[in-house]
Design a protein around this motif. Structure first.
Motif, mmCIF file in Angstrom:
data_model
loop_
_atom_site.group_PDB
_atom_site.id
_atom_site.type_symbol
_atom_site.label_atom_id
_atom_site.label_comp_id
_atom_site.label_asym_id
_atom_site.label_seq_id
_atom_site.Cartn_x
_atom_site.Cartn_y
_atom_site.Cartn_z
ATOM 1 N N ASP A 1 0.826 -1.213 0.000
ATOM 2 C CA ASP A 1 0.000 0.000 0.000
ATOM 3 C C ASP A 1 0.857 1.259 0.000
ATOM 4 O OD1 ASP A 1 -2.262 -1.500 -0.019
ATOM 5 O OD2 ASP A 1 -2.714 -1.266 2.109
ATOM 6 N N TYR A 2 2.076 1.148 0.492
ATOM 7 C CA TYR A 2 2.982 2.290 0.532
ATOM 8 C C TYR A 2 4.133 2.147 -0.456
ATOM 9 C CZ TYR A 2 0.530 3.350 4.869
ATOM 10 O OH TYR A 2 -0.440 3.634 5.803
ATOM 11 N N GLY A 3 4.063 1.141 -1.321
ATOM 12 C CA GLY A 3 5.137 0.927 -2.282
ATOM 13 C C GLY A 3 6.423 0.462 -1.633
ATOM 14 N N SER B 1 8.897 8.854 -2.032
ATOM 15 C CA SER B 1 7.912 9.928 -2.040
ATOM 16 C C SER B 1 7.968 10.678 -3.366
ATOM 17 C CB SER B 1 8.192 10.896 -0.887
ATOM 18 O OG SER B 1 7.444 12.087 -1.028
ATOM 19 N N ASN B 2 6.857 11.294 -3.736
ATOM 20 C CA ASN B 2 6.829 12.121 -4.945
ATOM 21 C C ASN B 2 7.410 13.507 -4.696
ATOM 22 O OD1 ASN B 2 5.647 10.107 -6.478
ATOM 23 N ND2 ASN B 2 3.563 10.769 -5.977
ATOM 24 N N GLY C 1 -0.990 13.801 -5.525
ATOM 25 C CA GLY C 1 -0.758 12.358 -5.465
ATOM 26 C C GLY C 1 0.483 11.998 -4.688
ATOM 27 N N GLU C 2 0.327 11.093 -3.723
ATOM 28 C CA GLU C 2 1.435 10.621 -2.915
ATOM 29 C C GLU C 2 1.167 9.174 -2.503
ATOM 30 O OE1 GLU C 2 4.401 10.772 -2.321
ATOM 31 O OE2 GLU C 2 4.889 12.156 -0.694
ATOM 32 N N ARG C 3 2.260 8.375 -2.405
ATOM 33 C CA ARG C 3 2.126 6.975 -2.022
ATOM 34 C C ARG C 3 2.888 6.640 -0.747
ATOM 35 N NH1 ARG C 3 3.178 1.711 -5.980
ATOM 36 N NH2 ARG C 3 2.046 0.222 -4.699
ATOM 37 N N PHE C 4 3.950 7.383 -0.511
ATOM 38 C CA PHE C 4 4.779 7.148 0.661
ATOM 39 C C PHE C 4 5.362 8.483 1.107
ATOM 40 C CE2 PHE C 4 9.043 6.567 2.428
ATOM 41 C CZ PHE C 4 8.823 5.622 3.415
ATOM 42 N N ASN D 1 -0.321 7.241 1.799
ATOM 43 C CA ASN D 1 -0.868 6.688 0.559
ATOM 44 C C ASN D 1 -2.160 7.422 0.242
ATOM 45 O OD1 ASN D 1 -1.664 5.218 -1.624
ATOM 46 N ND2 ASN D 1 -1.965 3.298 -0.544
ATOM 47 N N ASP D 2 -2.065 8.448 -0.585
ATOM 48 C CA ASP D 2 -3.223 9.266 -0.926
ATOM 49 C C ASP D 2 -3.049 9.785 -2.348
ATOM 50 O OD1 ASP D 2 -5.322 11.007 -1.187
ATOM 51 O OD2 ASP D 2 -4.874 12.190 0.604
ATOM 52 N N PRO D 3 -3.653 9.110 -3.338
ATOM 53 C CA PRO D 3 -3.495 9.545 -4.732
ATOM 54 C C PRO D 3 -4.086 10.920 -5.005
ATOM 55 C CG PRO D 3 -5.139 7.805 -4.560
ATOM 56 C CD PRO D 3 -4.476 7.896 -3.224
#
Length: 449
Positions: free
Chosen positions: A292-294, A310-311, A350-353, A356-358
């Motif tokens: 879920d967090y890559g 992180s992005n 958008g962020e995954r780590f 986790n929130d696109p």
């Protein structure tokens, strides 16, 4: 072909020769080769890990057509041989004991029984295999690293429908194929590259669920640990470059793992790569998988390399400021007086780590009139994300770092390192070495028997 599992890494030794009946220890050398996105680099080190010679050759840009991104594998080999010709002209190579090589993760090609490519390689960022990725998602365990259209497994499923896949005898990653050319034996891979092809890193075997995707097991490579011997240098290359025919060819790794190795990080150490994005990795005694967090883990000797990305990162700084402003503002900020700006710096939503929130939107308000304060606020925001990232890894079971070694363009920013150290409570130091070719050379040194 039966399921094949890996064997442990060997230990290192240094050969000796005899002159006049007296043993004389030769200067043992180790060669690392990095095939990256823009070029091929070679690094020659001695037993003390001191660089003795280097060479670099650029690579042509891959061909792009929408989501399809391809490259002719022969251009990698041409660049590699050009580098070794140059090294041979610079330095005697007769005492090179081992060669290791890293390549871009998930760059995949099909070959015939003799290793001849049956078409262009699908590059690491080729994303055409979206339907194949959905097939993988329907079957593969959630914690598997082979999810996504750019993963090796989706690429393999796409290639199996093409003429190259139908005629193939081997499916190999970039590093696998180049090492095969060096030793004249194809069909080997390492645990780091094989991870995104579906390899079960815990059981050290190809999983049974691959058969549900109609993957021919005979195509899959034999997988061994990074740094494990897979052969010796083919005679024609030994003669061309003045190398011994006993020079060991070792299983390789991915470029990002080689860059981590280059820093010299040990157990409990973390490495933050601060380039256009923010990549966190920590060396742990146990693996960690949190899709879920890559977050997933690579084997690295007897330890595990746990990481997330992180992005956020330097791309936002480059979007907001010129290179001259970034350099000038770094000397003007007052690191002893935090701005209090609670930024979450992102170029786009958008962020995954570490979250986790696109749909997470960038938070860059309020913007002060003073550009220097705005710049400092962004640095503080990225530092907070870095800290939150290591906290997330620790919450999931990874060790809290005792030291953060930093690489990438942001590593040179001394005030930013101070801010990051204050925010995380951990010493932050710039890596002495971060080039993947140096990491591959260290792999040759540490993995050579």
């Amino acid at each position: 072909r039966s399921t094949r599992c890996a064997s442990p890494l060997p230990s290192a030794h240094h050969p000796a020769t005899e002159t006049g009946g007296m043993p004389v220890v030769a200067e043992t050398l180790y060669l690392g080769i990095d095939v990256g996105t823009s070029g091929c680099r070679c690094c020659l080190i001695d037993a003390a890990a001191t660089i003795r010679a280097e060479a670099s050759t650029p690579l042509p840009a891959p061909a792009r057509n929408g989501a399809a991104i391809e490259q002719d594998p022969d251009c990698w080999w041409t660049a590699l041989t050009t580098n070794l010709d140059r090294l041979h002209a610079q330095h005697a190579l007769a005492s090179v004991a081992a060669i290791a090589l890293d390549g871009t993760s998930s760059t995949l090609l099909c070959c015939d029984a003799h290793g001849a490519p049956l078409g262009p390689a699908l590059m690491y960022n080729d994303a055409r295999a979206s339907r194949e990725a959905q097939r993988v998602a329907d079957i593969a365990p959630a914690e598997c690293a082979a999810h996504g259209a750019s993963a090796s497994l989706a690429k393999l499923l796409w290639l199996l429908q093409a003429p190259a896949g139908r005629d193939a005898r081997h499916v190999l990653h970039q590093a696998d194929w180049l090492l095969g050319r060096l030793c004249g034996q194809f069909g080997n891979s390492d645990e780091n590259n094989a991870l995104k092809l579906g390899y079960d890193i815990l059981e050290r075997c190809w999983p049974e669920w691959l058969q549900s995707l109609d993957v021919p097991l005979a195509l899959l490579p034999r997988v061994v640990p990074a740094g494990h011997p897979i052969g010796t240098l083919a005679p024609q290359w030994a003669e061309r470059w003045g190398l011994s025919r006993d020079t060991r060819i070792l299983a390789g790794t991915t470029d990002s793992t080689a860059s981590f190795i280059a820093t010299g990080a040990g157990p409990g150490d973390a490495v933050t790569a601060l380039g256009s994005t923010l990549v966190l990795k920590v060396l742990a005694s146990q693996p960690l998988f949190a899709p879920d967090y890559g977050i997933y883990s690579h084997r690295l000797g007897n330890d595990w390399l746990v990481g997330g990305a992180s992005n956020s990162g330097g791309a936002l700084l480059q979007a907001c400021f010129t290179a001259e402003e970034i350099e000038r503002f770094a000397a003007l900020i007052n690191i002893d007086v935090p701005t209090g700006l609670d930024y979450y710096p992102l170029v786009a939503s958008g962020e995954r780590f570490p979250v986790n929130d696109p749909a997470l939107r960038p938070r860059l308000q309020p913007r002060p009139a003073d550009d220097v304060l705005f710049y400092q606020g962004i640095l503080e925001g990225i530092a907070a994300i870095e800290c939150r990232g290591y906290r997330r890894l620790a919450e999931l079971g990874a060790p809290w770092p005792s030291r953060i070694i930093t690489t990438g363009g942001g590593a040179a920013n001394a005030p930013w390192r101070t801010i990051r150290s204050r925010v995380t409570g951990v010493p932050v130091t710039a890596a002495v070495h971060q080039q993947a070719a140096y990491g591959a050379a260290l792999l040759a040194l540490k993995g050579s028997p």
